[in-house]
Design an enzyme around this catalytic site. Structure first.
Site, short mmCIF file in Angstrom:
data_model
loop_
_atom_site.label_atom_id
_atom_site.label_comp_id
_atom_site.label_asym_id
_atom_site.label_seq_id
_atom_site.Cartn_x
_atom_site.Cartn_y
_atom_site.Cartn_z
N SER A 69 -9.17 31.02 -54.16
CA SER A 69 -9.40 29.98 -55.19
C SER A 69 -9.30 30.59 -56.60
O SER A 69 -9.51 31.79 -56.79
CB SER A 69 -10.76 29.31 -54.98
OG SER A 69 -11.78 30.20 -55.37
N ASN A 70 -9.00 29.72 -57.58
CA ASN A 70 -8.82 30.21 -58.95
C ASN A 70 -10.11 30.78 -59.54
O ASN A 70 -10.06 31.68 -60.37
CB ASN A 70 -8.25 29.10 -59.83
CG ASN A 70 -6.76 28.92 -59.58
OD1 ASN A 70 -6.21 29.49 -58.63
ND2 ASN A 70 -6.10 28.13 -60.40
N GLU A 71 -11.27 30.26 -59.09
CA GLU A 71 -12.52 30.83 -59.59
C GLU A 71 -12.60 32.31 -59.17
O GLU A 71 -12.98 33.17 -59.97
CB GLU A 71 -13.74 30.07 -59.02
CG GLU A 71 -13.93 28.67 -59.57
CD GLU A 71 -13.07 27.63 -58.85
OE1 GLU A 71 -12.28 27.99 -57.95
OE2 GLU A 71 -13.16 26.44 -59.21
N GLU A 76 1.16 37.14 -51.59
CA GLU A 76 0.96 35.69 -51.58
C GLU A 76 0.74 35.16 -53.00
O GLU A 76 1.35 34.18 -53.41
CB GLU A 76 -0.25 35.37 -50.70
CG GLU A 76 -0.47 33.88 -50.49
CD GLU A 76 -1.57 33.60 -49.46
OE1 GLU A 76 -2.37 34.51 -49.16
OE2 GLU A 76 -1.63 32.46 -48.96
N GLN A 83 -1.36 31.85 -40.54
CA GLN A 83 -2.30 32.85 -41.06
C GLN A 83 -3.71 32.42 -40.63
O GLN A 83 -4.12 31.30 -40.93
CB GLN A 83 -2.20 32.87 -42.58
CG GLN A 83 -3.05 33.91 -43.27
CD GLN A 83 -3.13 33.65 -44.77
OE1 GLN A 83 -3.42 32.53 -45.20
NE2 GLN A 83 -2.89 34.65 -45.57
N SER A 90 -2.82 26.87 -41.81
CA SER A 90 -1.67 25.97 -42.04
C SER A 90 -0.65 26.11 -40.92
O SER A 90 -0.26 27.23 -40.57
CB SER A 90 -0.99 26.30 -43.36
OG SER A 90 -1.87 26.17 -44.43
N SER A 129 -9.24 32.48 -42.78
CA SER A 129 -10.45 31.74 -43.16
C SER A 129 -11.29 31.38 -41.94
O SER A 129 -10.76 31.09 -40.86
CB SER A 129 -10.08 30.46 -43.89
OG SER A 129 -9.33 30.75 -45.04
C1 LIG Z 1 -3.42 23.84 -48.70
C2 LIG Z 1 -4.27 24.94 -48.12
C3 LIG Z 1 -3.71 25.81 -47.20
C4 LIG Z 1 -4.49 26.83 -46.64
N1 LIG Z 1 -3.92 27.61 -45.67
C5 LIG Z 1 -4.67 28.57 -45.09
C6 LIG Z 1 -4.09 29.37 -44.04
O1 LIG Z 1 -2.94 29.18 -43.64
N2 LIG Z 1 -4.85 30.31 -43.47
C7 LIG Z 1 -6.13 30.55 -43.86
O2 LIG Z 1 -6.74 31.47 -43.31
N3 LIG Z 1 -6.72 29.80 -44.85
C8 LIG Z 1 -6.01 28.82 -45.47
N4 LIG Z 1 -6.58 28.03 -46.44
C9 LIG Z 1 -8.00 28.23 -46.78
C10 LIG Z 1 -8.22 28.84 -48.14
O3 LIG Z 1 -7.84 30.18 -48.16
C11 LIG Z 1 -9.71 28.63 -48.49
O4 LIG Z 1 -9.93 27.23 -48.57
C12 LIG Z 1 -10.08 29.28 -49.80
O5 LIG Z 1 -10.03 30.67 -49.68
C13 LIG Z 1 -11.48 28.85 -50.29
O6 LIG Z 1 -12.43 29.04 -49.29
P1 LIG Z 1 -13.42 27.85 -48.81
O7 LIG Z 1 -12.59 26.63 -48.57
O8 LIG Z 1 -14.25 28.39 -47.69
O9 LIG Z 1 -14.34 27.53 -50.07
P2 LIG Z 1 -15.69 28.26 -50.50
O10 LIG Z 1 -15.53 29.73 -50.39
O11 LIG Z 1 -16.82 27.60 -49.81
O12 LIG Z 1 -15.72 27.89 -52.06
C14 LIG Z 1 -16.08 26.60 -52.55
C15 LIG Z 1 -15.99 26.64 -54.07
O13 LIG Z 1 -16.90 27.62 -54.61
C16 LIG Z 1 -16.21 28.56 -55.42
N5 LIG Z 1 -16.77 29.91 -55.24
C17 LIG Z 1 -17.07 30.51 -54.06
N6 LIG Z 1 -17.55 31.76 -54.29
C18 LIG Z 1 -17.53 31.94 -55.66
C19 LIG Z 1 -17.85 33.03 -56.51
N7 LIG Z 1 -18.32 34.18 -56.04
N8 LIG Z 1 -17.68 32.87 -57.85
C20 LIG Z 1 -17.19 31.70 -58.36
N9 LIG Z 1 -16.87 30.63 -57.60
C21 LIG Z 1 -17.03 30.75 -56.26
C22 LIG Z 1 -14.76 28.53 -54.90
O14 LIG Z 1 -13.86 28.99 -55.87
C23 LIG Z 1 -14.60 27.05 -54.58
O15 LIG Z 1 -14.28 26.33 -55.74
C24 LIG Z 1 -5.85 27.00 -47.03
C25 LIG Z 1 -6.42 26.13 -47.98
C26 LIG Z 1 -5.65 25.10 -48.51
C27 LIG Z 1 -6.29 24.17 -49.51
#
Ligand SMILES: Cc1cc2nc3c(=O)[nH]c(=O)nc-3n(C[C@H](O)[C@H](O)[C@H](O)COP(=O)(O)OP(=O)(O)OC[C@H]3O[C@@H](n4cnc5c(N)ncnc54)[C@H](O)[C@@H]3O)c2cc1C
Length: 387
Positions: free
Chosen positions: A369-371, A244, A126, A161, A129
Site C-alpha cells: 500500500s502507498n502508506e 513489482e 502470487q 490474483s 498475503s
Molecule cells: C487488486 C489487488 C491485487 C492483489 N493481488 C495480490 C496477489 O496476487 N497476491 C497477494 O499475495 N496479495 C495480493 N493483494 C493483496 C495486497 O498485497 C494487500 O491488500 C496489501 O498489501 C495491503 O494489505 P491488507 O489488505 O492486509 O491491508 P492492511 O495491512 O490491513 O492495511 C489496511 C490499511 O492500513 C494501512 N497500514 C497498515 N499498516 C500501516 C503502517 N504501519 N503505517 C501506515 N499505514 C498502515 C495500509 O496502508 C492500509 O491502508 C492484492 C490486492 C489488490 C487490491
C-alpha cells in the site's frame, strides 16, 4: 542516458510493430478474471507471443526470450500498448517471479520453470498475503516443514490474483517454527491442483472473480521448489517487490497510451467541459511522459550494473496516483455518461474509462500500500526515525 534511439533500436521497434500489426486479435479478449474462457483466451495469446519469441524479450534465448536489454523491453512495451494488445495473464510469472528466478534460481530451477512460464503453459499466482499479513507481510503464519526431501505446507493465503484459474503459485512460508518476523521465512512454489490445496474465489463488487483465498492442508511439494536458501525468503521477496513496484509490473507505456486517449477524449468534448479539466488533462499527459523518462533512467542505471532500491517505492506511489488522476479527468469530461457500464448498450468505448477507474482505485493498495511505501521512503531514503 542518451535520449536518442539507435538505428538498431529503431529497427527493433519496427520489427515489433509489424509483428503486432499481424497478430494482435481484432477484438478485445474477454476478461481473464471473469471466466475460464477469458483466462484460456489469454493463455492462447501468450502462446502466440511465445511462438514469435515475444513472451519476454529480455530473457535468454534458451528460455524462450531474445536476450535483449531493458531499453528494448521498454520499446517492446510501448509498441505493445500502442497496438492495444491483450493484458498479460501471466504477469505474476513473467514480470515478478521470472526476474527473481533469474537472479536466485539454480540452473535446474530455471530450466524447469522459465520456459513453461514464457510459453504460457504454466500461469502463476502470487500467494504472499494472509488475513493477518498484508501490509505487515513479516507476520506470515503459513508454515512449511521439511520431511525428507519434501516440504509439507499448511496455512491460509488471501487476495491471490488469478489463483482461481492459474496453474502454480509462489508463496511465503515460515520454515523455522521458532522464528519471528522476517527471519525464518522461505519462498516455495506449489501447484494449485496439488492434493490438499483448496482455492476459493472471492467475488468482486463488479462480479468478476479475480481474487482467491488459498487453503493449504498438508500439501506436499519437493524441496526443489524452494527458491534460494531456507530462511532467505524475506530478502528474495523484497527483490520481487522491487521488480513489482519499481519497473516491470507497470511499464510507462500503459500510462502513455491512456494519457494520449485522454487528450483525444478532451479534444472531442472541449466545448462542453469546465476549463479546470484542461489543467488535469495536461498534468496527466506530462506525468505519463515524466514517468517514462524516469523509467528510462532507471533502466539505464540497471544496465550499468545498478540495483533497484527504495526508489521503487516512489515509482509505485507515482504510477498509482497518476492512474487515478487520469481516470478522474476522463470521468469529469464524460460527465453523467461516465456512469455507463461497459455492458450497457450505449456505452461504446466509454465503459472502458469506468472499468479503468475502478481498477485504478486498487493501485494504492496492491504491490504494497502507498502508506507503507511512504514509510519506506521516510525511513530508507530520507533517514527519518521509525514512526
Ligand atoms: C487488486 C489487488 C491485487 C492483489 N493481488 C495480490 C496477489 O496476487 N497476491 C497477494 O499475495 N496479495 C495480493 N493483494 C493483496 C495486497 O498485497 C494487500 O491488500 C496489501 O498489501 C495491503 O494489505 P491488507 O489488505 O492486509 O491491508 P492492511 O495491512 O490491513 O492495511 C489496511 C490499511 O492500513 C494501512 N497500514 C497498515 N499498516 C500501516 C503502517 N504501519 N503505517 C501506515 N499505514 C498502515 C495500509 O496502508 C492500509 O491502508 C492484492 C490486492 C489488490 C487490491
Amino acid at each position: 542516458m542518451d535520449l536518442d534511439y539507435t538505428d538498431e533500436q529503431q529497427a527493433f521497434r519496427q520489427e515489433v510493430r509489424s509483428w503486432l500489426e499481424k497478430h494482435v486479435p481484432g477484438k478485445p479478449l474477454p476478461s481473464f478474471d471473469a471466466s475460464r474462457e477469458g483466462f484460456e483466451a489469454h493463455r492462447a495469446w501468450e502462446r502466440v507471443l511465445a511462438e514469435g519469441r515475444w513472451g519476454m524479450v529480455t530473457w535468454p534465448e534458451s528460455y524462450g526470450g531474445r536476450g535483449l536489454d531493458l531499453i528494448q523491453w521498454l520499446i517492446f512495451e510501448e509498441e505493445y500498448y500502442r497496438a492495444g494488445a491483450p493484458l498479460r495473464v501471466n504477469q505474476n510469472g513473467i514480470f515478478l517471479l521470472g526476474p527473481t528466478l533469474m537472479e536466485y534460481g539454480t540452473d535446474e530451477q530455471k530450466a524447469r520453470f522459465l520456459t513453461s512460464m514464457a510459453s504460457g503453459d504454466e500461469i502463476w499466482a502470487q500467494a504472499w498475503s494472509e488475513p493477518q499479513a498484508g501490509s505487515d507481510l513479516a507476520s506470515v503464519r503459513a508454515t512449511a516443514v521439511l520431511e525428507g526431501d519434501e516440504y509439507v505446507l499448511k496455512g491460509h493465503k488471501i487476495w491471490s490474483s488469478r489463483a482461481v484459474f492459474a496453474d502454480w503459485a509462489f508463496g511465503l512460508f515460515r520454515t523455522d517454527p521458532a522464528s519471528q518476523r522476517h527471519k525464518g521465512l522461505s519462498l516455495i512454489f506449489f501447484p494449485l491442483n496439488a492434493s490438499g490445496v483448496r482455492v476459493q474465489a472471492i467475488p468482486q463488487i463488479d462480479g468478476e472473480t479475480g481474487f482467491a483465498e488459498i487453503f493449504l492442508d498438508d500439501v506436499r511439494v519437493p524441496a526443489f521448489n524452494r527458491l534460494g536458501g531456507e530462511g532467505e525468503g524475506w530478502n528474495i521477496c523484497m527483490a520481487t517487490a522491487g521488480f513489482e513496484r519499481g519497473l516491470m509490473l507497470r511499464s510507462p507505456a500503459r500510462f502513455q497510451v491512456a494519457a494520449r486517449k485522454l487528450v483525444e477524449l478532451y479534444k472531442a468534448h472541449e466545448a462542453e467541459v469546465e476549463p479546470t479539466v484542461k489543467a488535469a488533462v495536461l498534468q496527466s499527459w506530462m506525468d505519463a511522459e515524466a514517468y517514462a523518462l524516469s523509467i528510462y533512467a532507471t533502466a539505464s542505471r540497471l544496465a550499468a550494473g545498478g540495483h533497484i532500491g527504495a526508489e521503487a517505492s516512489t515509482n509505485k506511489i507515482f504510477w498509482s496516483e497518476m492512474d487515478i488522476a487520469m481516470h478522474k479527468a476522463a470521468l469529469s469530461i464524460l460527465g453523467a455518461r461516465a456512469e455507463l457500464l461497459r455492458s450497457a448498450p450505449e456505452a461504446g468505448d466509454i465503459g472502458r474509462w469506468l472499468d479503468g477507474y475502478f481498477f485504478s482505485l486498487a493501485g494504492p493498495i496492491y504491490a504494497g500500500s502507498n502508506e507503507i511505501q511512504r514509510n519506506i521512503i521516510a525511513e530508507r531514503m530520507l533517514g527519518l526515525p521509525r514512526a
